[in-house]
Write an enzyme that holds these catalytic residues in place. Structure first.
Site, mmCIF file in Angstrom:
data_model
loop_
_atom_site.group_PDB
_atom_site.id
_atom_site.type_symbol
_atom_site.label_atom_id
_atom_site.label_comp_id
_atom_site.label_asym_id
_atom_site.label_seq_id
_atom_site.Cartn_x
_atom_site.Cartn_y
_atom_site.Cartn_z
ATOM 1 N N TYR A 155 0.726 -1.219 -0.036
ATOM 2 C CA TYR A 155 -0.065 0.007 -0.051
ATOM 3 C C TYR A 155 1.056 1.223 0.182
ATOM 4 C CZ TYR A 155 -3.916 -3.174 0.725
ATOM 5 O OH TYR A 155 -4.827 -3.880 0.479
ATOM 6 N N LYS A 212 2.119 -15.707 3.374
ATOM 7 C CA LYS A 212 2.162 -16.589 2.173
ATOM 8 C C LYS A 212 3.514 -17.009 2.009
ATOM 9 C CE LYS A 212 0.533 -18.709 -1.383
ATOM 10 N NZ LYS A 212 -0.126 -19.944 -1.472
ATOM 11 N N ASP A 245 -4.067 -18.506 2.125
ATOM 12 C CA ASP A 245 -5.162 -19.435 1.204
ATOM 13 C C ASP A 245 -5.811 -20.401 1.986
ATOM 14 O OD1 ASP A 245 -2.549 -20.580 1.194
ATOM 15 O OD2 ASP A 245 -2.598 -21.241 -0.969
ATOM 16 N N ASP A 269 -6.462 -6.893 4.680
ATOM 17 C CA ASP A 269 -7.580 -6.175 3.834
ATOM 18 C C ASP A 269 -8.540 -7.290 3.432
ATOM 19 O OD1 ASP A 269 -9.046 -4.156 2.528
ATOM 20 O OD2 ASP A 269 -7.454 -3.487 1.172
ATOM 21 N N ASP A 273 -12.742 -8.571 4.895
ATOM 22 C CA ASP A 273 -13.938 -8.619 4.374
ATOM 23 C C ASP A 273 -14.583 -9.959 4.304
ATOM 24 O OD1 ASP A 273 -13.726 -5.879 3.820
ATOM 25 O OD2 ASP A 273 -14.329 -5.992 1.697
#
Ligand SMILES: NC(=O)c1ccc[n+]([C@@H]2O[C@H](COP(=O)([O-])OP(=O)(O)OC[C@H]3O[C@@H](n4cnc5c(N)ncnc54)[C@H](O)[C@@H]3O)[C@@H](O)[C@H]2O)c1
Length: 376
Positions: A155, A212, A245, A269, A273
């Site tokens: 970001y 990850k 994942d 982020d 959600d």
């Protein structure tokens, strides 16, 4: 810096008139765009109804102001917020009239980066089984917290585009992970785990690193090493690890498994959600952007939702729960609990907006919670 561009649009106490030692906590209110302008007034109304000792100053930062005079953040605006306020209550930014959303980026990301609000804290709690799209999940079955690194990762907008518009175009988006940044968010997560309880009163016990590191070995390696080192200082807390994942799959299969999750900016982020979907959608999700010891900012997770803006349809409960989170942060935990209890009751009695099964408008749902807390 000009004094007028730092002046709140309207306020019950002008900033300059604050006594040096004010018994009231000073709150900067920045509703922003779209439904932010509808839900934040409801959150303020509930804060007033619960009798919290707060002095509000309202700021008009957002698309309207940007379109009027091209101001995104007034000069010295972040320094003023840090100096003059105990906390910031913010709505959402994003407006179709500003296709670049430059104002949103400068206000929201600017505030997180420049005020160094490195810990994005997102509690995920299912209040009523009817709100969860998963089968057979009871309210206490979803009660975890995501601690998202908020100042680094992808970001920071580092990178560039080469040979744009040609078949050989190259786009590079850098992923920044500093030792300092990873260490402080990891420590924050362990501290959070050690100091906080679940909604049912039981202690939090587990901290899980989500990364990850099998594919992103360099950044992942740093997170792994730091998590292990810092975790060593908290022998009482169980340590876990999941690739992002696998975590997404597991969150849908059995959300009971999670307690405190720490992760980087982008994974945080995305998974929050997903998590919001388990607690009734974006209209129910609250968050804080914190830096211990500094002025912190609290905002509902949702965006400005232009399609429903101005229609008195937006769910104000995420903003109201965000206000409760702000009160807890300011040490007013009894009042925060009153608000949470009132929201829980509103959900159970369907005194809510249509997105979670009620028939009320934004204002009416806010009014219901405000009346409820005033009578407690
Ligand atoms: N923190 C922020 O300010 C923030 C966060 C996300 C998106 N945005 C911006 O908001 C704008 C819209 O983005 P988006 O559509 O991807 O996300 P959004 O969160 O605004 O909306 C996503 C969906 O959820 C619904 N929704 C969101 N909040 C709701 C609420 N309180 N009550 C009922 N329904 C609600 C919307 O109607 C929409 O269907 C964009 O400009 C985006 O950049 C801002």
């Amino acid at each position: 810096m000009t004094p007028e561009n730092l002046t709140p649009a309207s306020c019950d106490l002008h900033c300059d008139t604050f006594p040096r030692v004010s018994p009231k906590k000073r709150i900067a209110v920045i509703p922003g765009d779209g439904i932010g302008k509808e839900v934040i007034p409801q959150a303020v109304r509930v804060l007033e109804a619960v009798g919290a000792d707060l002095a509000f100053s309202h700021f008009d930062w957002g698309a309207d102001r940007y379109l009027a005079d091209k101001t995104t953040v007034p000069a010295d605006g972040f320094a003023m917020l840090a100096r003059d306020f105990d906390a910031i209550l913010m709505g959402a930014f994003g407006d179709p009239r500003v296709p670049s959303n430059v104002h949103a980026k400068e206000i929201l990301l600017g505030m997180r980066f420049q005020m160094d609000l490195y810990a994005n804290v997102r509690p995920v709690r299912l209040m009523d089984a009817s709100l969860c799209p998963l089968k057979g999940v009871e309210p206490n079955g979803v009660d975890f917290v995501v601690i998202r690194e908020n100042t680094e990762g992808v970001y920071g907008d580092l990178g560039g585009v080469f040979k744009q518009g040609t078949p050989d175009e190259i786009a590079i988006q850098e992923d920044i992970n500093t030792r300092k940044g990873v260490e402080r968010i990891t420590r924050y997560a362990f501290e959070y785990c050690a100091a906080n309880k679940k909604g049912d009163g039981s202690p939090r016990r587990r901290a899980l690193l989500c990364d990850k590191s099998n594919a992103m070995t360099h950044a992942g390696g740093l997170w792994q090493r730091v998590f292990k080192e810092v975790g060593g200082e908290y022998p009482q807390i169980e340590k876990q690890h999941m690739y992002v994942d696998a975590l997404c799959m597991q969150m849908v299969r059995d959300p009971r498994e999670f307690d405190v999750i720490v992760t980087n900016n982008m994974f945080g982020d995305i998974i929050t959600d997903l998590a919001a979907g388990m607690q009734g959608g974006l209209g129910m999700a609250a968050s804080g952007n914190l830096h211990p010891g500094k002025t912190s900012m609290f905002e509902p997770v949702h965006g400005s939702a232009p399609l429903i803006a101005g229609k008195n349809m937006a769910n104000p409960l995420g903003a109201i729960l965000t206000a409760a989170m702000m009160l807890s942060h300011l040490g007013m935990t009894a009042r925060a609990e009153k608000i949470e209890t009132a929201v829980l009751e509103a959900v159970r009695l369907h005194k809510t907006t249509a997105d979670i099964g009620g028939t009320l408008g934004t204002r009416e749902a806010g009014e219901w919670v405000a009346k409820s807390v005033a009578h407690r």
